[in-house]
Design a protein around this motif. Structure first.
Motif, PDB file in Angstrom:
ATOM      1  N   LYS A  56      -6.333  -0.654   3.745  1.00 15.52           N
ATOM      2  CA  LYS A  56      -6.126   0.504   2.887  1.00 15.52           C
ATOM      3  C   LYS A  56      -7.325   1.456   2.944  1.00 15.52           C
ATOM      4  O   LYS A  56      -7.154   2.679   2.953  1.00 15.52           O
ATOM      5  CB  LYS A  56      -5.866   0.054   1.444  1.00 15.52           C
ATOM      6  N   LEU A  57      -8.527   0.898   2.976  1.00 18.56           N
ATOM      7  CA  LEU A  57      -9.727   1.722   3.034  1.00 18.56           C
ATOM      8  C   LEU A  57      -9.799   2.500   4.342  1.00 18.56           C
ATOM      9  O   LEU A  57     -10.062   3.714   4.344  1.00 18.56           O
ATOM     10  CB  LEU A  57     -10.965   0.844   2.873  1.00 18.56           C
ATOM     11  N   LEU A  58      -9.541   1.835   5.470  1.00 19.69           N
ATOM     12  CA  LEU A  58      -9.618   2.516   6.758  1.00 19.69           C
ATOM     13  C   LEU A  58      -8.529   3.584   6.869  1.00 19.69           C
ATOM     14  O   LEU A  58      -8.780   4.676   7.389  1.00 19.69           O
ATOM     15  CB  LEU A  58      -9.492   1.509   7.902  1.00 19.69           C
TER      16      LEU A  58
ATOM     17  N   LEU B 176     -12.066   6.833  -3.649  1.00 14.54           N
ATOM     18  CA  LEU B 176     -11.652   5.657  -2.884  1.00 14.54           C
ATOM     19  C   LEU B 176     -11.075   4.584  -3.798  1.00 14.54           C
ATOM     20  O   LEU B 176     -10.063   3.954  -3.470  1.00 14.54           O
ATOM     21  CB  LEU B 176     -12.840   5.107  -2.088  1.00 14.54           C
ATOM     22  N   PHE B 177     -11.692   4.393  -4.957  1.00 13.44           N
ATOM     23  CA  PHE B 177     -11.194   3.378  -5.902  1.00 13.44           C
ATOM     24  C   PHE B 177      -9.765   3.715  -6.326  1.00 13.44           C
ATOM     25  O   PHE B 177      -8.910   2.825  -6.424  1.00 13.44           O
ATOM     26  CB  PHE B 177     -12.117   3.299  -7.122  1.00 13.44           C
ATOM     27  N   SER B 178      -9.483   5.008  -6.549  1.00 14.59           N
ATOM     28  CA  SER B 178      -8.142   5.404  -7.006  1.00 14.59           C
ATOM     29  C   SER B 178      -7.089   5.168  -5.942  1.00 14.59           C
ATOM     30  O   SER B 178      -5.908   5.003  -6.263  1.00 14.59           O
ATOM     31  CB  SER B 178      -8.148   6.884  -7.419  1.00 14.59           C
ATOM     32  N   HIS B 179      -7.490   5.150  -4.674  1.00 15.57           N
ATOM     33  CA  HIS B 179      -6.542   4.907  -3.588  1.00 15.57           C
ATOM     34  C   HIS B 179      -6.389   3.424  -3.258  1.00 15.57           C
ATOM     35  O   HIS B 179      -5.453   3.054  -2.544  1.00 15.57           O
ATOM     36  CB  HIS B 179      -6.975   5.662  -2.334  1.00 15.57           C
ATOM     37  N   LEU B 180      -7.290   2.601  -3.765  1.00 12.00           N
ATOM     38  CA  LEU B 180      -7.248   1.174  -3.438  1.00 12.00           C
ATOM     39  C   LEU B 180      -6.719   0.314  -4.575  1.00 12.00           C
ATOM     40  O   LEU B 180      -6.219  -0.792  -4.334  1.00 12.00           O
ATOM     41  CB  LEU B 180      -8.645   0.672  -3.052  1.00 12.00           C
TER      42      LEU B 180
ATOM     43  N   HIS C 249      -4.792  -0.091  -8.694  1.00 11.09           N
ATOM     44  CA  HIS C 249      -3.899   0.467  -9.701  1.00 11.09           C
ATOM     45  C   HIS C 249      -4.703   1.092 -10.833  1.00 11.09           C
ATOM     46  O   HIS C 249      -5.869   0.767 -11.049  1.00 11.09           O
ATOM     47  CB  HIS C 249      -2.981  -0.624 -10.260  1.00 11.09           C
ATOM     48  N   GLU C 250      -4.045   1.992 -11.564  1.00 15.83           N
ATOM     49  CA  GLU C 250      -4.714   2.713 -12.634  1.00 15.83           C
ATOM     50  C   GLU C 250      -5.246   1.781 -13.721  1.00 15.83           C
ATOM     51  O   GLU C 250      -6.229   2.096 -14.385  1.00 15.83           O
ATOM     52  CB  GLU C 250      -3.762   3.732 -13.262  1.00 15.83           C
ATOM     53  N   ASP C 251      -4.571   0.636 -13.936  1.00 16.21           N
ATOM     54  CA  ASP C 251      -5.003  -0.267 -14.997  1.00 16.21           C
ATOM     55  C   ASP C 251      -6.112  -1.218 -14.551  1.00 16.21           C
ATOM     56  O   ASP C 251      -6.561  -2.062 -15.316  1.00 16.21           O
ATOM     57  CB  ASP C 251      -3.820  -1.069 -15.538  1.00 16.21           C
ATOM     58  N   ALA C 252      -6.586  -1.080 -13.314  1.00 13.02           N
ATOM     59  CA  ALA C 252      -7.675  -1.934 -12.826  1.00 13.02           C
ATOM     60  C   ALA C 252      -8.981  -1.542 -13.512  1.00 13.02           C
ATOM     61  O   ALA C 252      -9.248  -0.364 -13.747  1.00 13.02           O
ATOM     62  CB  ALA C 252      -7.821  -1.803 -11.314  1.00 13.02           C
ATOM     63  N   GLN C 253      -9.787  -2.539 -13.840  1.00 10.77           N
ATOM     64  CA  GLN C 253     -11.076  -2.290 -14.460  1.00 10.77           C
ATOM     65  C   GLN C 253     -11.989  -1.570 -13.475  1.00 10.77           C
ATOM     66  O   GLN C 253     -12.191  -2.038 -12.359  1.00 10.77           O
ATOM     67  CB  GLN C 253     -11.730  -3.626 -14.879  1.00 10.77           C
ATOM     68  N   PRO C 254     -12.533  -0.407 -13.833  1.00  8.17           N
ATOM     69  CA  PRO C 254     -13.395   0.336 -12.906  1.00  8.17           C
ATOM     70  C   PRO C 254     -14.555  -0.524 -12.412  1.00  8.17           C
ATOM     71  O   PRO C 254     -15.267  -1.143 -13.207  1.00  8.17           O
ATOM     72  CB  PRO C 254     -13.900   1.503 -13.759  1.00  8.17           C
TER      73      PRO C 254
ATOM     74  N   PRO D 118     -19.072  -0.519  -7.596  1.00 12.42           N
ATOM     75  CA  PRO D 118     -19.846  -1.253  -6.595  1.00 12.42           C
ATOM     76  C   PRO D 118     -18.990  -2.032  -5.601  1.00 12.42           C
ATOM     77  O   PRO D 118     -19.434  -2.297  -4.483  1.00 12.42           O
ATOM     78  CB  PRO D 118     -20.707  -2.199  -7.446  1.00 12.42           C
ATOM     79  N   ILE D 119     -17.733  -2.378  -5.997  1.00  8.34           N
ATOM     80  CA  ILE D 119     -16.884  -3.124  -5.063  1.00  8.34           C
ATOM     81  C   ILE D 119     -16.543  -2.277  -3.849  1.00  8.34           C
ATOM     82  O   ILE D 119     -16.290  -2.806  -2.759  1.00  8.34           O
ATOM     83  CB  ILE D 119     -15.584  -3.595  -5.768  1.00  8.34           C
ATOM     84  N   ILE D 120     -16.562  -0.945  -3.995  1.00  2.84           N
ATOM     85  CA  ILE D 120     -16.307  -0.067  -2.855  1.00  2.84           C
ATOM     86  C   ILE D 120     -17.389  -0.252  -1.799  1.00  2.84           C
ATOM     87  O   ILE D 120     -17.101  -0.268  -0.598  1.00  2.84           O
ATOM     88  CB  ILE D 120     -16.229   1.408  -3.303  1.00  2.84           C
TER      89      ILE D 120
END
Length: 225
Positions: free
Chosen positions: A158-160, A176-180, A182-187, A190-192
């Protein structure tokens, strides 16, 4: 990549959502045209799948509002297979492609990928690639310049794909986080960094550049890099 699905049939929505998420997309579902027309203005969607028969605003009215507002969001409209008038009206209103119901989910995925390639790379066919780097989407592998094929994890894939579709453009960690996720995921920005580090190890260090204070950019490495 994040997909906006506007469709009032719950069963159809669930089938599309389940299939596309299995293909590595994030899917937000809306059943009402009044909500859909507002959500389509959000900048983080890569493409919309829009049914024309909706409560609230019709799909045609949604399309017209988006295009009047100069919203360039790529749109695939879903129409009754035997309704040529709907197809013509959808294209005239600003749709980029259409698919008649009933349809095969595999065809929807293929059309969605092709539309994303056209919208982001201005080409009408072929795989996503830059220089000697090619993404094999059906098999979720990346083909390197030397011909080697390397398997990718779900997040690496998904990232590539996101970086290739936005080649030479700086994307923030938030984007990038928004594309990887779901909206309900805890921000968890650093995982990016972790996903980028792992992807770099597979494709080579020169492809993904860090733009300090802004994010990441994928472009062909300079000679000798």
């Amino acid at each position: 990549m994040r997909v906006l699905l506007i469709e009032d049939n719950a069963q159809v929505c669930e089938s599309i959502r389940h299939h596309l998420e299995g293909e590595g997309f994030i899917v937000d579902v809306v059943h009402d045209g009044l909500v859909g027309v507002e959500m389509g203005q959000e900048p983080h969607y890569a493409v919309a799948i829009l049914d024309l028969g909706l409560p609230g605003y019709s799909g045609l009215e949604i399309l017209r509002q988006w295009r009047r507002a100069r919203n360039p969001l790529p749109v695939i409209v879903l129409t009754a297979r035997n309704s040529w008038k709907e197809r013509v009206e959808g294209i005239d209103a600003g749709a980029d492609d259409y698919l008649g119901k009933p349809f095969h989910l595999e065809e929807l995925t293929s059309r969605l990928r092709a539309l994303l390639r056209r919208a982001h790379t201005k080409t009408q066919q072929g795989a996503l690639h830059v220089g000697g780097l090619t993404l094999d989407e059906p098999r979720r592998k990346v083909v390197l310049a030397d011909g080697r094929s390397v398997a990718l994890s779900a997040m690496e894939f998904k990232l590539l794909r996101c970086l290739l579709l936005n080649r030479n453009r700086v994307l923030s960690k938030e984007q990038l986080f928004s594309h990887l996720y779901h909206e309900d995921a805890q921000p968890d920005l650093p995982i990016i960094e972790t996903h980028v580090m792992r992807l770099r190890k597979k494709i080579g260090e020169g492809w993904i550049q860090t733009v300090r204070g802004h994010g990441y950019r994928l472009s062909e490495p300079e000679t000798g890099a």
